[in-house]
Structures are given as C-alpha cells and as structure tokens.
Design a protein around this motif. Structure first.
Motif, PDB file in Angstrom:
ATOM      1  N   ALA A 190     -10.255  -7.032   2.942  1.00  0.00           N
ATOM      2  CA  ALA A 190      -9.175  -6.648   1.986  1.00  0.00           C
ATOM      3  C   ALA A 190      -7.937  -6.565   2.592  1.00  0.00           C
ATOM      4  CB  ALA A 190      -9.587  -5.814   0.990  1.00  0.00           C
ATOM      5  N   VAL A 191      -6.802  -6.660   1.662  1.00  0.00           N
ATOM      6  CA  VAL A 191      -5.592  -6.207   2.116  1.00  0.00           C
ATOM      7  C   VAL A 191      -5.329  -4.619   1.935  1.00  0.00           C
ATOM      8  CG1 VAL A 191      -3.098  -6.439   1.871  1.00  0.00           C
ATOM      9  CG2 VAL A 191      -4.386  -8.509   1.558  1.00  0.00           C
ATOM     10  N   TYR A 192      -5.135  -4.055   3.178  1.00  0.00           N
ATOM     11  CA  TYR A 192      -5.149  -2.405   2.753  1.00  0.00           C
ATOM     12  C   TYR A 192      -3.611  -1.846   2.796  1.00  0.00           C
ATOM     13  CZ  TYR A 192      -9.949  -2.256   3.840  1.00  0.00           C
ATOM     14  OH  TYR A 192     -11.209  -2.024   3.974  1.00  0.00           O
ATOM     15  N   TYR A 193      -3.430  -1.016   1.637  1.00  0.00           N
ATOM     16  CA  TYR A 193      -1.972  -0.525   1.491  1.00  0.00           C
ATOM     17  C   TYR A 193      -1.870   0.908   1.553  1.00  0.00           C
ATOM     18  CZ  TYR A 193      -1.403  -5.142  -1.009  1.00  0.00           C
ATOM     19  OH  TYR A 193      -1.475  -6.333  -1.406  1.00  0.00           O
ATOM     20  N   CYS A 194      -0.773   1.390   2.307  1.00  0.00           N
ATOM     21  CA  CYS A 194      -0.565   2.768   2.326  1.00  0.00           C
ATOM     22  C   CYS A 194      -0.086   3.042   1.238  1.00  0.00           C
ATOM     23  CB  CYS A 194       0.086   3.046   3.526  1.00  0.00           C
ATOM     24  SG  CYS A 194       0.700   4.746   4.072  1.00  0.00           S
ATOM     25  N   ASN A 195      -0.185   4.331   0.742  1.00  0.00           N
ATOM     26  CA  ASN A 195       0.325   4.975  -0.431  1.00  0.00           C
ATOM     27  C   ASN A 195       0.868   6.386  -0.197  1.00  0.00           C
ATOM     28  OD1 ASN A 195      -0.573   6.793  -3.116  1.00  0.00           O
ATOM     29  ND2 ASN A 195       0.278   4.960  -3.731  1.00  0.00           N
ATOM     30  N   GLY A 196       1.974   6.740  -1.043  1.00  0.00           N
ATOM     31  CA  GLY A 196       2.410   8.186  -0.742  1.00  0.00           C
ATOM     32  C   GLY A 196       2.954   8.641  -2.312  1.00  0.00           C
ATOM     33  N   LEU A 197       2.433   9.718  -2.657  1.00  0.00           N
ATOM     34  CA  LEU A 197       2.933  10.438  -3.849  1.00  0.00           C
ATOM     35  C   LEU A 197       3.645  11.689  -3.919  1.00  0.00           C
ATOM     36  CD1 LEU A 197       2.424  10.334  -6.946  1.00  0.00           C
ATOM     37  CD2 LEU A 197       0.224  11.510  -6.699  1.00  0.00           C
ATOM     38  N   LYS A 198       4.738  11.819  -4.402  1.00  0.00           N
ATOM     39  CA  LYS A 198       5.407  12.992  -4.786  1.00  0.00           C
ATOM     40  C   LYS A 198       5.206  13.197  -6.488  1.00  0.00           C
ATOM     41  CE  LYS A 198       8.700  12.041  -1.083  1.00  0.00           C
ATOM     42  NZ  LYS A 198      10.209  12.093  -0.643  1.00  0.00           N
ATOM     43  N   PHE A 199       4.452  14.245  -6.553  1.00  0.00           N
ATOM     44  CA  PHE A 199       4.438  14.572  -8.059  1.00  0.00           C
ATOM     45  C   PHE A 199       5.674  14.586  -8.778  1.00  0.00           C
ATOM     46  CE2 PHE A 199       0.231  15.120  -7.149  1.00  0.00           C
ATOM     47  CZ  PHE A 199      -0.257  16.550  -6.625  1.00  0.00           C
ATOM     48  N   GLY A 200       5.577  13.664  -9.984  1.00  0.00           N
ATOM     49  CA  GLY A 200       6.882  13.642 -10.618  1.00  0.00           C
ATOM     50  C   GLY A 200       7.581  12.319 -10.458  1.00  0.00           C
ATOM     51  N   ASN A 201       7.148  11.593  -9.437  1.00  0.00           N
ATOM     52  CA  ASN A 201       7.895  10.546  -8.908  1.00  0.00           C
ATOM     53  C   ASN A 201       7.093   9.482  -8.762  1.00  0.00           C
ATOM     54  OD1 ASN A 201      10.891  11.628  -7.931  1.00  0.00           O
ATOM     55  ND2 ASN A 201       9.316  13.116  -7.230  1.00  0.00           N
ATOM     56  N   PRO A 202       7.618   8.162  -8.803  1.00  0.00           N
ATOM     57  CA  PRO A 202       6.907   6.936  -8.628  1.00  0.00           C
ATOM     58  C   PRO A 202       6.465   6.796  -7.307  1.00  0.00           C
ATOM     59  CG  PRO A 202       9.293   6.303  -9.583  1.00  0.00           C
ATOM     60  CD  PRO A 202       9.206   7.697  -9.109  1.00  0.00           C
ATOM     61  N   GLU A 203       5.179   6.159  -7.419  1.00  0.00           N
ATOM     62  CA  GLU A 203       4.438   6.132  -6.114  1.00  0.00           C
ATOM     63  C   GLU A 203       5.133   5.284  -5.047  1.00  0.00           C
ATOM     64  OE1 GLU A 203       0.360   5.590  -8.389  1.00  0.00           O
ATOM     65  OE2 GLU A 203      -0.189   6.275  -6.357  1.00  0.00           O
ATOM     66  N   TYR A 204       4.920   5.599  -3.846  1.00  0.00           N
ATOM     67  CA  TYR A 204       5.557   4.770  -2.801  1.00  0.00           C
ATOM     68  C   TYR A 204       4.217   3.768  -2.273  1.00  0.00           C
ATOM     69  CZ  TYR A 204       9.382   8.006  -2.528  1.00  0.00           C
ATOM     70  OH  TYR A 204      10.435   8.684  -2.715  1.00  0.00           O
ATOM     71  N   TRP A 205       4.622   2.590  -2.165  1.00  0.00           N
ATOM     72  CA  TRP A 205       3.583   1.757  -1.246  1.00  0.00           C
ATOM     73  C   TRP A 205       4.204   1.024  -0.149  1.00  0.00           C
ATOM     74  CZ3 TRP A 205      -1.240   1.507  -3.039  1.00  0.00           C
ATOM     75  CH2 TRP A 205      -1.426   1.844  -4.523  1.00  0.00           C
ATOM     76  N   GLY A 206       3.494   0.743   0.961  1.00  0.00           N
ATOM     77  CA  GLY A 206       3.864   0.282   2.181  1.00  0.00           C
ATOM     78  C   GLY A 206       3.450  -1.087   1.784  1.00  0.00           C
ATOM     79  N   GLN A 207       3.717  -2.103   2.825  1.00  0.00           N
ATOM     80  CA  GLN A 207       3.505  -3.310   2.686  1.00  0.00           C
ATOM     81  C   GLN A 207       1.947  -3.540   3.015  1.00  0.00           C
ATOM     82  OE1 GLN A 207       4.533  -2.426   5.501  1.00  0.00           O
ATOM     83  NE2 GLN A 207       3.226  -3.458   6.980  1.00  0.00           N
ATOM     84  N   GLY A 208       1.096  -4.724   2.620  1.00  0.00           N
ATOM     85  CA  GLY A 208      -0.262  -4.710   2.981  1.00  0.00           C
ATOM     86  C   GLY A 208      -0.375  -4.828   4.281  1.00  0.00           C
ATOM     87  N   THR A 209      -1.552  -4.662   4.912  1.00  0.00           N
ATOM     88  CA  THR A 209      -2.337  -5.242   6.316  1.00  0.00           C
ATOM     89  C   THR A 209      -3.559  -5.761   6.033  1.00  0.00           C
ATOM     90  OG1 THR A 209      -2.440  -4.819   8.560  1.00  0.00           O
ATOM     91  CG2 THR A 209      -2.960  -2.962   7.151  1.00  0.00           C
ATOM     92  N   GLN A 210      -3.828  -6.951   6.469  1.00  0.00           N
ATOM     93  CA  GLN A 210      -4.852  -7.759   6.207  1.00  0.00           C
ATOM     94  C   GLN A 210      -5.869  -7.176   7.201  1.00  0.00           C
ATOM     95  OE1 GLN A 210      -5.818 -10.220   3.782  1.00  0.00           O
ATOM     96  NE2 GLN A 210      -7.841  -9.811   4.755  1.00  0.00           N
ATOM     97  N   VAL A 211      -7.192  -6.873   6.516  1.00  0.00           N
ATOM     98  CA  VAL A 211      -8.391  -6.515   7.248  1.00  0.00           C
ATOM     99  C   VAL A 211      -9.470  -7.822   7.040  1.00  0.00           C
ATOM    100  CG1 VAL A 211     -10.280  -4.892   7.861  1.00  0.00           C
ATOM    101  CG2 VAL A 211      -7.940  -4.170   7.624  1.00  0.00           C
ATOM    102  N   THR A 212      -9.887  -8.281   8.068  1.00  0.00           N
ATOM    103  CA  THR A 212     -10.944  -9.511   8.010  1.00  0.00           C
ATOM    104  C   THR A 212     -12.152  -9.036   8.897  1.00  0.00           C
ATOM    105  OG1 THR A 212      -9.219 -11.177   7.225  1.00  0.00           O
ATOM    106  CG2 THR A 212     -11.684 -11.551   7.911  1.00  0.00           C
TER     107      THR A 212
END
Length: 115
Positions: free
Chosen positions: A90-112
């Motif tokens: 899959a493509v794996y994505y990093c995610n960060g959440l600060k309560f009350g704010n939109p989520e942060y997403w990194g660019q994906g990295t492919q794992v095969t």
C-alpha cells in the motif's frame, strides 16, 4: 508543520521495513500521530496510532508485527514493520492530529511486499 514520510520500498514477504515521519516542527504539539495506508482500489485505513502519553492502537491485521514509536528529540515518528505480507502492500501516510484542527497528512511512501 509539515510531515515528511520516508522509508518505503520493495521487500520480500517475511522481511522488514522501517518508515519514518519527520515533522518540521515539534511533535509535542500533536495530540495524536499515526500511520495510515491505502491499497489500490481500497479506502485509506488506520494502521497504527500513538496518543500523547504513549498510548498506542493498531489495526488487527498488523498487531504483533508492526510497532509505532517516536523520538521527540528528532521530531520523528517511526513505524517498524516486521513479518511483512503481500497484503501489506500500500501507500503509507503519516498523520498528525491537533484536537480542534484539521488533520495533517504527509506525502505517501510506497511499500510493496512481494510473495
């Protein structure tokens, strides 16, 4: 804050990879950080999450094989993936959440994972 994911690649079944998510700022500011993945034709799903205080949760499909961790000094979150299976591809994505704010997403990295 920007999130930069790295560490993906091609690996044989049974192998290991370690993904890294480097934040441009302090990860202390996030209430939760985690990894998600999206396989072709499927919806994005949670793989592993870590809350402030180090509480973690994992998808049932990766429990016992994947480990999420953090290095606060490096502002980096890791995903150690062992005993990889073809269905982990899959493509794996990093995610960060600060309560009350939109989520942060990194660019994906492919794992095969090849069988």
């Amino acid at each position: 804050v920007q999130l930069q994911a790295s560490g993906g690649g091609l690996v044989q079944a049974g192998g290991s990879l370690r993904l890294s998510c480097a934040a441009s700022g302090s990860i202390f500011s996030f209430n939760r950080m985690g990894w998600y993945r999206q396989a072709p034709g499927k919806q994005r799903e949670m793989v592993a999450i870590m809350f402030a205080g180090d509480y973690t949760d994992y998808a049932d499909s990766v429990k016992g094989r994947f480990t999420i961790s953090r290095d606060d000094a490096k502002n980096t979150v890791y995903l150690q993936m062992n005993s990889l299976k073809p269905e982990d591809t899959a493509v794996y994505y990093c995610n960060g959440l600060k309560f009350g704010n939109p989520e942060y997403w990194g660019q994906g990295t492919q794992v095969t994972v090849s069988s």
